[in-house]
Write an enzyme that holds these catalytic residues in place. Structure first.
Site, PDB file in Angstrom:
ATOM      1  N   HIS A  14       0.841  -1.210   0.000  1.00  0.00           N
ATOM      2  CA  HIS A  14       0.000   0.000   0.000  1.00  0.00           C
ATOM      3  C   HIS A  14       0.868   1.249   0.000  1.00  0.00           C
ATOM      4  O   HIS A  14       1.500   1.569   1.014  1.00  0.00           O
ATOM      5  CB  HIS A  14      -0.926   0.003   1.226  1.00  0.00           C
ATOM      6  N   GLN A  19       2.911  11.211  -1.685  1.00  0.00           N
ATOM      7  CA  GLN A  19       2.921  11.738  -0.317  1.00  0.00           C
ATOM      8  C   GLN A  19       4.317  11.737   0.300  1.00  0.00           C
ATOM      9  O   GLN A  19       4.533  12.341   1.351  1.00  0.00           O
ATOM     10  CB  GLN A  19       1.928  10.969   0.565  1.00  0.00           C
ATOM     11  N   TYR A  74      -5.002   7.577  -6.894  1.00  0.00           N
ATOM     12  CA  TYR A  74      -6.221   8.366  -7.117  1.00  0.00           C
ATOM     13  C   TYR A  74      -5.951   9.695  -7.815  1.00  0.00           C
ATOM     14  O   TYR A  74      -6.660  10.665  -7.619  1.00  0.00           O
ATOM     15  CB  TYR A  74      -7.005   8.568  -5.819  1.00  0.00           C
ATOM     16  N   HIS A 163      -9.615   1.263   1.771  1.00  0.00           N
ATOM     17  CA  HIS A 163      -9.328   1.758   3.127  1.00  0.00           C
ATOM     18  C   HIS A 163     -10.561   1.517   4.000  1.00  0.00           C
ATOM     19  O   HIS A 163     -11.685   1.779   3.548  1.00  0.00           O
ATOM     20  CB  HIS A 163      -9.138   3.281   3.132  1.00  0.00           C
ATOM     21  N   GLU A 166      -9.863   3.507   9.442  1.00  0.00           N
ATOM     22  CA  GLU A 166      -8.603   4.163   9.834  1.00  0.00           C
ATOM     23  C   GLU A 166      -8.847   5.176  10.947  1.00  0.00           C
ATOM     24  O   GLU A 166      -7.998   5.351  11.816  1.00  0.00           O
ATOM     25  CB  GLU A 166      -7.963   4.861   8.612  1.00  0.00           C
ATOM     26  N   HIS A 200      -5.646  -0.771   6.767  1.00  0.00           N
ATOM     27  CA  HIS A 200      -5.703  -0.205   8.130  1.00  0.00           C
ATOM     28  C   HIS A 200      -6.493  -1.087   9.114  1.00  0.00           C
ATOM     29  O   HIS A 200      -5.903  -1.726   9.961  1.00  0.00           O
ATOM     30  CB  HIS A 200      -6.216   1.237   8.174  1.00  0.00           C
ATOM     31  N   ASP A 251       2.496   3.257   2.736  1.00  0.00           N
ATOM     32  CA  ASP A 251       1.386   4.207   2.733  1.00  0.00           C
ATOM     33  C   ASP A 251       1.828   5.635   2.391  1.00  0.00           C
ATOM     34  O   ASP A 251       2.083   5.932   1.238  1.00  0.00           O
ATOM     35  CB  ASP A 251       0.669   4.111   4.089  1.00  0.00           C
TER      36      ASP A 251
HETATM   37 ZN   LIG Z   1      -3.819   4.804   2.050  1.00  0.00          ZN
END
Ligand SMILES: [Zn+2]
Length: 338
Positions: A14, A19, A74, A163, A166, A200, A251
């Protein structure tokens, strides 16, 4: 002790690779405030930026011992193709988990209909990408989207990643909209199968974990990100007693180190139980490799070599190397691949 040890490569099940750019940011006092910073970073992504920055981060993953990655994507179809090129250049196996997003988030994440989403998935498959389907969350996808995506995944034998649980607020909103919790909604809409991975499951309750166990659904834990975002603790012991398979993911990529993910996972389990070796070394290494590959539908992925002459392993008996890797080493024990 010198020489090398061959191991199956680690599998990063994942990742949101863009990010990585936020690892130095302290902005955002909680998950929801951090999310605003993340959305601003997402908004500025272009195919060119993805092509360049993903290659750099995929090379970091490769150096850390990850030889395959599931990109939970995404940012749009042109950026998906750029991510695939970046992975190929960096020498890492990629499974593009193309995200369905009906509402919320940024306009660029969203498809107009579930049919439009499935057409995007088909186009990526036709372009030669290895794909999985990924309804982002029960926040982002209404029940009829989940039903249709679940049916498509089943008919096409594709991995389905989503997801869930979380953050407590997501559960409260789901209870308000549907009268049930997120994993219960996924069960109700036909999304839980042996090819499904819930990412998660931090706040999953007992009945939700029972649903995962009874359907053969797996969980991907992302402990360094879950710590960074203040998500909470994985219910590790309750997952273990139900024998729900676990994989790991980097992640948000605040850290890129499979040993650290596994150590955090086992550390959480030890703190929860007051025991040592809650998961065995073999189990942990399998979560980090073969289970991740299963989760992504990957039959083969490259091996890695460990530098047994590394200072972190000095004085360690050969029979204890595997346990020492998980307990006391960082990703710099992995030898650079050719
Ligand atoms: Zn994620």
């Amino acid at each position: 002790m010198g020489g090398t040890l061959r191991l199956p490569g680690f599998v990063n099940a994942h990742s949101h690779t863009f990010q990585r750019a936020l690892r130095g940011s302290t902005a955002g006092g909680d998950f929801w405030a951090w999310r605003e910073t993340m959305l601003a970073e997402a908004e500025r992504q272009t195919p060119d930026l993805v092509r360049a920055s993903y290659e750099e981060t995929y090379r970091e993953m490769r150096h850390a011992g990850y030889t395959a990655v599931g990109e939970f994507h995404y940012l749009g179809a042109p950026e998906a193709l750029a991510a695939a090129e970046a992975a190929s250049a960096a020498g890492i196996e990629l499974v593009l988990l193309h995200v369905a997003y009906a509402r919320g988030g940024l306009p660029r994440f969203r498809q107009d209909s579930v049919a439009a989403y499935l057409a995007e998935v088909e186009a990526l498959r036709s372009a030669g990408l290895r794909v999985g389907v990924a309804p982002h969350s029960v926040r982002a996808c209404p029940a009829d989207w989940l039903e249709q995506i679940g049916r498509y995944a089943e008919a096409e034998s594709l991995p389905l990643h989503v997801h869930a649980d979380e953050q407590p607020r997501e559960i409260e909103e789901c209870l308000g909209e549907h009268g049930c919790r997120p994993i219960e909604l996924l069960a109700r809409t036909g999304c839980l199968t042996e090819r499904t991975t819930v990412v998660h499951a931090t706040h999953a309750d007992g009945p939700e974990l029972d649903l995962l166990a009874s359907t053969g659904t797996t969980i991907c834990a992302c402990p360094t990100t879950e710590a960074d975002l203040g998500d909470g603790f994985l219910p590790a012991e309750r997952i273990r007693t139900r024998t729900i398979p676990l994989s790991i993911g980097s992640d948000s990529n605040v850290r890129i180190d499979p040993f650290e993910e596994l150590r955090e996972l086992e550390g959480i389990a030890r703190r929860q139980t007051g025991r040592r070796s809650v998961f065995s070394t073999d189990e942990l290494l399998r979560f980090g490799s073969a289970q991740g590959a299963d989760t992504l539908g990957l039959a083969a992925w490259p091996e890695i070599e460990i530098d047994l002459g590394h200072r972190s392993l000095a004085g360690v008996e050969h029979s204890e190397v595997a346990a020492a890797l998980v307990a006391g080493c960082g990703a710099d024990v992995v030898l650079a691949s050719a």
